[in-house]
Scaffold this motif. Sequence first.
Motif, short mmCIF file in Angstrom:
data_model
loop_
_atom_site.label_atom_id
_atom_site.label_comp_id
_atom_site.label_asym_id
_atom_site.label_seq_id
_atom_site.Cartn_x
_atom_site.Cartn_y
_atom_site.Cartn_z
N LEU A 47 0.83 -1.21 0.00
CA LEU A 47 0.00 0.00 0.00
C LEU A 47 0.87 1.26 0.00
O LEU A 47 0.62 2.19 -0.77
CB LEU A 47 -0.91 -0.01 1.22
CG LEU A 47 -1.83 1.20 1.40
CD1 LEU A 47 -2.81 1.30 0.23
CD2 LEU A 47 -2.58 1.11 2.72
N ILE A 48 1.88 1.27 0.84
CA ILE A 48 2.76 2.45 0.93
C ILE A 48 3.56 2.62 -0.36
O ILE A 48 3.68 3.72 -0.90
CB ILE A 48 3.70 2.32 2.13
CG1 ILE A 48 2.90 2.39 3.44
CG2 ILE A 48 4.76 3.42 2.11
CD1 ILE A 48 3.73 2.11 4.67
N GLY A 49 4.09 1.53 -0.89
CA GLY A 49 4.89 1.62 -2.10
C GLY A 49 4.08 2.00 -3.32
O GLY A 49 4.55 2.75 -4.18
N HIS A 50 2.85 1.51 -3.41
CA HIS A 50 2.00 1.78 -4.58
C HIS A 50 1.48 3.21 -4.57
O HIS A 50 1.45 3.88 -5.61
CB HIS A 50 0.84 0.80 -4.63
CG HIS A 50 -0.10 1.04 -5.77
ND1 HIS A 50 0.25 0.81 -7.09
CD2 HIS A 50 -1.39 1.50 -5.79
CE1 HIS A 50 -0.77 1.11 -7.88
NE2 HIS A 50 -1.77 1.53 -7.12
N THR A 102 10.05 -2.37 5.17
CA THR A 102 10.92 -1.48 4.41
C THR A 102 11.23 -2.05 3.03
O THR A 102 11.17 -1.34 2.01
CB THR A 102 12.23 -1.23 5.17
OG1 THR A 102 11.93 -0.68 6.46
CG2 THR A 102 13.14 -0.27 4.41
N ALA A 103 11.55 -3.36 2.98
CA ALA A 103 11.89 -3.99 1.71
C ALA A 103 10.69 -4.02 0.76
O ALA A 103 10.83 -3.78 -0.44
CB ALA A 103 12.41 -5.40 1.95
N THR A 104 9.51 -4.31 1.30
CA THR A 104 8.32 -4.38 0.46
C THR A 104 7.96 -3.02 -0.11
O THR A 104 7.70 -2.88 -1.32
CB THR A 104 7.13 -4.93 1.26
OG1 THR A 104 7.47 -6.20 1.80
CG2 THR A 104 5.91 -5.08 0.37
N ALA A 105 7.96 -2.00 0.74
CA ALA A 105 7.64 -0.65 0.27
C ALA A 105 8.64 -0.17 -0.77
O ALA A 105 8.27 0.41 -1.80
CB ALA A 105 7.60 0.31 1.46
N ALA A 106 9.92 -0.43 -0.52
CA ALA A 106 10.96 -0.01 -1.47
C ALA A 106 10.86 -0.79 -2.78
O ALA A 106 11.05 -0.22 -3.86
CB ALA A 106 12.34 -0.20 -0.85
N GLY A 107 10.56 -2.09 -2.69
CA GLY A 107 10.45 -2.90 -3.90
C GLY A 107 9.29 -2.49 -4.79
O GLY A 107 9.43 -2.38 -6.01
N VAL A 108 8.13 -2.23 -4.18
CA VAL A 108 6.97 -1.82 -4.97
C VAL A 108 7.16 -0.42 -5.53
O VAL A 108 6.86 -0.15 -6.70
CB VAL A 108 5.69 -1.88 -4.10
CG1 VAL A 108 4.50 -1.30 -4.85
CG2 VAL A 108 5.40 -3.33 -3.70
N ALA A 109 7.68 0.49 -4.70
CA ALA A 109 7.90 1.87 -5.16
C ALA A 109 8.98 1.94 -6.23
O ALA A 109 8.95 2.83 -7.08
CB ALA A 109 8.28 2.75 -3.97
#
Length: 232
Positions: A47-50, A102-109
């Motif tokens: 959600l944060i990354g998108h 952190t990894a998920t948000a950075a990966g999606v963004a």
Amino acid sequence: MNYFSYLLDASKWSGDGGTGTLLLQHLAYTAAAVVIGAVIAIPLGILIGHTGRGGFLVIGISNAARAIPSIGLLVLVVLLTSTGFGPTVLVLAVLALPAILTATAAGVAGADPDAVYAARALGMTGGQIVGRVEWPLAVPLVISGIRSATLQVVATATVAAFAAGGGLGQLLISGQRSRDYPQMFAGAVLVAALAILLDLLIGGIGLVAARRARPRRSPRNKTAASAVAARA
């Protein structure tokens, strides 16, 4: 003094309080904590990354987790609840959450902007963009976050013995009390070996995911890209 005597003694591995049982408990703590952390962190990170919103939340949680003393948090939770599996896993899950988030948000963004733009030009919805473009590209980085969280949890799970929760830390605590240095050595070696094995396993999974995430060029892909460029 033979430091390997306790580790190589077959009789020490059997029984309810044996090394084998403690090893399984340590694995159970690690698996449960990482799964709980992933279940919470991955959807929130997507959600944060998108959306590009809530980055301050990721930074705040990461900084707070680094500042929290593991033993202090574990003792506090045990005093407020009880000893056993649940409180220990709860504390370890809190420590596992920041790395995965952190990894998920950075990966999606950080997904390829051209691929995201092409998906939008083709009329995909936000959910379709996440599921078909951003998430597949982010998976290798997410696995890297899970890898980091797992190593941290494996190391920190040794403090579970302070709350009478078992795990390989029990070998360190019991060995220190009785000055049984081979027992302490066995606990340290097993924790290190478990961390290395899990690191290699998750690292291998990450390599496979990274290979699958690489875009494959084909005539069909070139045609689709040309159509998107024409629409733009």
